[in-house]
Motif scaffolding. Structure first.
Motif, short mmCIF file in Angstrom:
data_model
loop_
_atom_site.label_atom_id
_atom_site.label_comp_id
_atom_site.label_asym_id
_atom_site.label_seq_id
_atom_site.Cartn_x
_atom_site.Cartn_y
_atom_site.Cartn_z
N CYS A 261 -1.33 -4.29 0.14
CA CYS A 261 -0.10 -4.04 -0.62
C CYS A 261 0.12 -5.18 -1.62
O CYS A 261 0.30 -6.33 -1.24
N ILE A 262 0.09 -4.84 -2.91
CA ILE A 262 0.29 -5.81 -3.98
C ILE A 262 1.49 -5.35 -4.80
O ILE A 262 1.45 -4.31 -5.45
N ASN A 263 2.56 -6.13 -4.75
CA ASN A 263 3.77 -5.79 -5.51
C ASN A 263 4.21 -4.35 -5.28
O ASN A 263 4.43 -3.58 -6.21
N GLU A 264 4.29 -3.97 -3.98
CA GLU A 264 4.73 -2.64 -3.55
C GLU A 264 3.81 -1.52 -4.05
O GLU A 264 4.23 -0.38 -4.24
N THR A 265 2.53 -1.85 -4.27
CA THR A 265 1.53 -0.86 -4.62
C THR A 265 0.29 -1.10 -3.76
O THR A 265 -0.16 -2.24 -3.62
N ASN A 266 -0.23 -0.05 -3.14
CA ASN A 266 -1.41 -0.19 -2.29
C ASN A 266 -2.67 -0.17 -3.14
O ASN A 266 -2.89 0.75 -3.93
N TYR B 69 5.36 5.23 0.48
CA TYR B 69 6.43 6.16 0.08
C TYR B 69 6.34 6.44 -1.42
O TYR B 69 6.41 7.60 -1.86
N ASN B 70 6.16 5.38 -2.21
CA ASN B 70 6.06 5.54 -3.67
C ASN B 70 4.85 6.37 -4.07
O ASN B 70 4.87 7.08 -5.07
N ASP B 71 3.78 6.27 -3.28
CA ASP B 71 2.56 7.05 -3.55
C ASP B 71 2.63 8.46 -2.98
O ASP B 71 1.66 9.23 -3.10
N GLU B 72 3.75 8.78 -2.32
CA GLU B 72 3.95 10.09 -1.68
C GLU B 72 2.89 10.37 -0.62
O GLU B 72 2.43 11.50 -0.45
N LYS B 73 2.51 9.32 0.10
CA LYS B 73 1.59 9.46 1.23
C LYS B 73 2.44 9.46 2.49
O LYS B 73 2.68 8.43 3.12
N VAL C 66 4.83 -2.51 2.65
CA VAL C 66 3.71 -1.58 2.87
C VAL C 66 4.24 -0.15 3.01
O VAL C 66 3.70 0.78 2.41
N ALA C 67 5.31 0.01 3.80
CA ALA C 67 5.91 1.35 3.97
C ALA C 67 6.39 1.90 2.63
O ALA C 67 6.17 3.08 2.31
#
Length: 416
Positions: free
Chosen positions: A244-249, A138-142, A133-134
């Motif tokens: 969180c689905i496959n490291e994507t929210n 992070y990947n979404d720059e949130k 989830v973290a």
């Protein structure tokens, strides 16, 4: 007043798609409920035991029936109006907790189906799940959301303080937050925030002030995979539910004032099933696990509100699942607009004109579709070029909602 209804073998008590406000209790005989699986479109059947309720969700939620009910032999059912059921429910503590747990479990099962449809084939333990989830934030720059989940992770798993990747995510997120940057797309997110209505009057009493909590845009109120020890009532602002689905929210829902969240983990003693993030400034009341049952059973009005919320969420999540099982991108986006049209019709918005104005952003539509962002943007551009829709900063116009309905009917298919 509740009354006994007698049925002969093979009688239909109600059909899928019917609308009425009756709730039933099977008193004698055997009854089978048949419904259509949202994902596979196959028929599923379940037999009702004597003494069990049926027809509750559609009756008190004021939704069309989702199933057909038929008698297998001579049967007797107690029929009551939704108001009569509400009076019975409010005065029976054992029934209150039983039905809340049943509906909580049904909602959790729908969430699992949604997760499966969105191709989440990974199996996580709580620690790895929380880390994912973290990383998704992070990947979404949130940055604010990432920092909050990293802190929750370290609070629950302090031995992981030297985890190199976690330290890097926390350090970078914290640096942006200290600069006052909660998200790379903070301006877009704030533009799509809509103010909600008034909170429930009973919670405006001074006695509830000690439960008040405030959150700013991007702050994580609860995180998926953490242990559930509190639940919340939104007083003002909106709260976004993500999974969180496959490291994507992925967006599950947007909750508004008067709605609860976090209660599922308390009812069935399981980890959080979704992450809840503040959209704009949010005021909540926070209640703990210890006083949940006392609060619910001691306040019939609150228990009934929570039951109705479960009914609505189950209905809404099934509607959301119907969108996600469509594989054609244009049909899926078209069905998102159809869903918003249904929501407007149910709230009493006039619908004679086929032109529709929806108070949503392009980002909202992308979230609801569950499609990759670029795929969704490309398909929305095609809609714009063909003059089916017009996209503005804070709203979208569909020039003819019947076009969207035709696209769904002609191009929608089911994922195999």
């Amino acid at each position: 007043m509740p009354k006994a209804m007698s049925y002969t073998k093979g009688s239909i008590i109600y059909f899928e798609g019917d609308t009425d406000d009756r709730v039933f209790i099977l008193q004698k005989g055997h009854v089978v409920i048949t419904s259509t699986d949202v994902e596979t479109k196959t028929q599923t059947s379940e037999q009702i035991r004597q003494g069990e309720f049926f027809g509750v969700k559609s009756a008190i939620g004021h939704f069309p029936r989702e199933e057909t009910v038929m008698t297998l032999d001579e049967a007797v059912c107690i029929s009551m109006s939704s108001l009569e059921f509400e009076n019975l429910f409010s005065n029976n503590k054992q029934l209150i907790m039983k039905m809340l747990r049943v509906f909580s479990n049904q909602l959790r099962q729908i969430h699992k189906k949604t997760e499966a449809v969105m191709n989440n084939n990974e199996s996580f333990n709580q620690m790895d799940g929380l880390f994912g989830v973290a990383k998704a934030f992070y990947n979404d720059e949130k940055w604010q959301s990432c920092e909050d989940v990293c802190k929750i992770y370290l609070r629950l798993y302090p031995t992981e303080a030297n985890n190199k990747e976690l330290k890097e995510m926390l350090l970078k997120s914290n640096a942006y937050v200290q600069k006052g940057i909660s998200s790379a797309n903070a301006a877009e997110e704030m533009a799509s925030v809509q103010s909600g209505g008034a909170s429930i009057k009973m919670f405006e009493l001074p006695a509830f002030k000690r439960f008040q909590k405030s959150y700013e845009n991007g702050q994580v109120i609860i995180s998926e995979f953490e242990r559930g020890e509190t639940f919340y009532l939104i007083q003002s602002g909106n709260v976004q539910l993500t999974k969180c689905i496959n490291e994507t929210n992925k967006n599950l829902d947007i909750l508004k004032p008067g709605e609860f969240f976090g209660e599922m983990a308390i009812l069935d003693n399981t980890p959080r099933s979704a992450t809840c993030v503040a959209r704009g400034h949010v005021e909540c009341l926070e209640f703990n696990k210890a006083n949940f049952e006392m609060l619910i059973t001691g306040n019939p009005q609150l228990a009934l509100i929570l039951l109705k919320i479960f009914c609505k969420r189950i209905y809404d999540q099934k509607r959301r699942l119907r969108i996600l099982v469509i594989s054609d991108p244009q049909a899926r986006l078209a069905d998102v607009f159809c869903m918003f049209n249904e929501m407007n019709m149910s709230s009493g918005v006039p619908s004679a004109d086929r032109r529709r104005k929806f108070s949503v952003t392009e980002s909202d539509i992308i979230h609801w579709s569950g499609l990759p962002a670029q795929t969704a943007k490309d398909e929305l551009k095609r809609f714009v070029v063909s003059r089916k829709i017009e996209i503005f900063d804070t709203y979208i116009i569909v020039n003819n909602i019947a076009d969207m309905q035709r696209i769904v009917e002609s191009r929608a298919d089911v994922k195999k």
